[in-house]
Design a protein around this motif. Structure first.
Motif, short mmCIF file in Angstrom:
data_model
loop_
_atom_site.label_atom_id
_atom_site.label_comp_id
_atom_site.label_asym_id
_atom_site.label_seq_id
_atom_site.Cartn_x
_atom_site.Cartn_y
_atom_site.Cartn_z
N ASP A 159 0.86 -1.07 -0.12
CA ASP A 159 -0.05 -0.05 0.07
C ASP A 159 0.99 1.27 0.12
O ASP A 159 2.10 1.10 0.22
N ALA A 160 0.28 2.34 -0.37
CA ALA A 160 0.89 3.72 -0.48
C ALA A 160 1.88 3.87 0.84
O ALA A 160 3.02 4.13 0.56
N ASN A 161 1.34 3.81 1.94
CA ASN A 161 2.10 4.31 3.00
C ASN A 161 3.23 3.46 3.07
O ASN A 161 4.57 3.89 3.42
N ALA A 162 3.21 1.94 2.89
CA ALA A 162 4.58 1.14 3.04
C ALA A 162 5.23 1.47 1.89
O ALA A 162 6.61 1.42 2.30
N CYS A 163 5.04 1.72 0.62
CA CYS A 163 5.81 2.30 -0.15
C CYS A 163 6.75 3.39 0.13
O CYS A 163 7.79 3.42 0.00
N HIS A 164 5.94 4.38 0.50
CA HIS A 164 6.44 5.56 1.01
C HIS A 164 7.71 5.14 2.13
O HIS A 164 8.73 5.87 2.06
N ARG A 165 7.37 4.50 3.07
CA ARG A 165 8.30 4.17 4.08
C ARG A 165 9.44 3.45 3.42
O ARG A 165 10.73 3.66 3.94
N PHE A 166 9.26 2.45 2.57
CA PHE A 166 10.40 1.88 1.95
C PHE A 166 11.35 2.76 1.30
O PHE A 166 12.52 2.72 1.10
N ALA A 167 10.67 3.62 0.38
CA ALA A 167 11.58 4.64 -0.46
C ALA A 167 12.17 5.86 0.44
O ALA A 167 13.32 6.09 0.01
N LEU A 168 11.69 6.05 1.42
CA LEU A 168 12.26 7.12 2.37
C LEU A 168 13.38 6.40 3.40
O LEU A 168 14.44 7.19 3.68
N ALA A 169 12.95 5.41 3.67
CA ALA A 169 13.97 4.82 5.14
C ALA A 169 14.67 3.59 4.70
O ALA A 169 15.51 3.09 5.25
N GLY A 170 14.33 3.05 3.60
CA GLY A 170 14.71 1.68 3.21
C GLY A 170 16.39 1.77 2.64
O GLY A 170 16.36 2.63 1.87
N GLY A 171 17.10 0.83 2.90
CA GLY A 171 18.43 0.98 2.57
C GLY A 171 18.69 0.22 1.17
O GLY A 171 17.77 -0.38 0.62
N ASP A 172 19.97 0.14 0.84
CA ASP A 172 20.41 -0.93 -0.04
C ASP A 172 20.06 -0.65 -1.61
O ASP A 172 19.82 -1.59 -2.33
N ASP A 173 19.44 0.74 -1.90
CA ASP A 173 19.27 0.90 -3.12
C ASP A 173 20.31 1.29 -4.16
O ASP A 173 20.09 1.01 -5.27
N TYR A 174 21.14 1.90 -3.69
CA TYR A 174 22.58 2.13 -4.43
C TYR A 174 21.76 3.23 -5.72
O TYR A 174 22.57 2.91 -6.73
N GLU A 175 21.02 3.89 -5.58
CA GLU A 175 20.57 5.04 -6.30
C GLU A 175 21.39 6.28 -6.07
O GLU A 175 22.27 6.26 -5.00
#
Ligand code: ADP
Ligand code: MG
Length: 317
Positions: free
Chosen positions: A243-259
């Motif tokens: 859901d949108a809230n979880a997506c936002h949390r992953f995008a803002l606080a999740g690591g390991d993206d290497y973007e």
């Protein structure tokens, strides 16, 4: 396998020569030629089993990722990768592990023309340390310091995917291949880093989470930043799975993206978008640099969106 057989197995699989390698694997240290007019850019990163990757991760994925996280650091500096060193600590001399590891490492090293010029092989709990070396023309490196109030904030790719994959694995579920690849085989944004020389005012790679890493840029630059929640470039795969809230949390606080997260004057936004289009890499403006300090995330109503834990930190209680 003995230590020397392991080293030989790695050497068979990973290219260890380039024209600028005067002396590579086999002596006490490597001798390397840095081009005139360039600075040597050096970084190192360690992956520890159970901390940075789950037990049972495929050896080839570890080989890839251990180099990828380092090439990502070079990318964030605007550097061109050239050489790597590999310190490998293994619980046992498992030949299949080393073969797989070296193949994954070689796949990414080959794609960037990186030569493995040395390392160390020891016995102990599974730990991988890679050192990467590259070049940047004098005074052209991208740094964390340099962002100015009024600059726009950009991010490459679609942050949040890797953290979502990790969450699914930790919950005993099986992520789809797209999310899984983002966790296990991250793409270091090397070409983007090169294209951002002279364009970005500050840059960092997102290893600990977008808010935490942009926070490092702000601290180094003596500014603050605002991120628009609605502007976050979520991947379709992520949006479908959570859901949108979880997506936002992953995008803002999740690591390991290497973007790459970087800042540039708003007047250079066209140059930034052009670079992204040329590289076939999504680049998205997600906010702005402001006077002050810290990173604030704003929802559609302009209210502050509370970001969960703000990034990974070792030795924190
Ligand atoms: P020393 O005892 O002088 O440190 P080693 O016996 O550890 O040398 O290593 C022999 C050579 O093999 C060195 O050139 C070293 O850089 C290289 N080497 C050792 N382990 C690795 C590895 N995992 N990957 C690449 N090169 C390695
Ligand atoms: Mg040694």
């Amino acid at each position: 396998m003995s230590e020397f057989a392991l080293i030989a197995a790695i050497r068979r699989r990973v290219a260890d020569t380039r024209e600028d390698v005067v002396l590579g694997i086999g002596d006490d240290a490597a001798l390397l030629d840095v081009p005139a007019g360039s600075r040597l850019v050096a970084c190192t990163d360690t992956l520890v089993e159970g901390v940075h990757f789950l037990r049972g991760t495929a050896p080839a994925d570890l080989g890839w990722k251990s180099l990828a996280v380092n090439l990502s650091d070079l990318a964030a500096m605007g550097a061109k990768p050239a050489w790597a060193l590999l310190a490998l600590t293994l619980p046992d001399g498992n030949a299949a592990f080393v073969d797989g590891f070296a193949d994954g490492f070689a796949a990414l090293a080959g794609a960037h023309g990186v030569a493995l010029v040395g390392g160390d092989t020891t016995q102990g709990p599974l730990t991988i340390t890679v050192t990467a070396l590259g070049f940047v023309p004098v005074d052209r490196a991208l740094q964390r310091a340099g962002a100015h109030a009024g600059d726009a904030v950009f991010v490459t790719g679609t942050p949040g995917d890797a953290a979502a994959a990790l969450r699914l694995l930790q919950d005993g579920r099986v992520p789809g291949p797209v999310l899984l690849a983002r966790l296990r085989r991250p793409t270091p944004r090397v070409a983007a880093g090169l294209a951002l020389r002279g364009v970005a005012t500050a840059c960092i790679d997102v290893s600990d989470g977008l808010v935490a890493d942009l926070g490092h840029v702000c601290a180094a630059s003596g500014v603050g930043a605002e991120i628009e929640l609605a502007a976050l470039p979520l991947s379709r795969t992520l949006s479908v799975a959570f859901d949108a809230n979880a997506c936002h949390r992953f995008a803002l606080a999740g690591g390991d993206d290497y973007e790459l997260c970087f800042t540039a004057p708003a007047a250079r936004a066209d140059a930034v978008m052009h670079a992204g289009a040329t590289l076939d890499l999504p680049v998205t403006c997600i906010g702005r640099v402001v006077a002050g300090q810290g990173v604030r995330v704003l929802d559609a109503h302009g209210n502050t969106f509370a970001v969960p834990h703000a990034g990974w930190e070792h030795f924190s209680t």
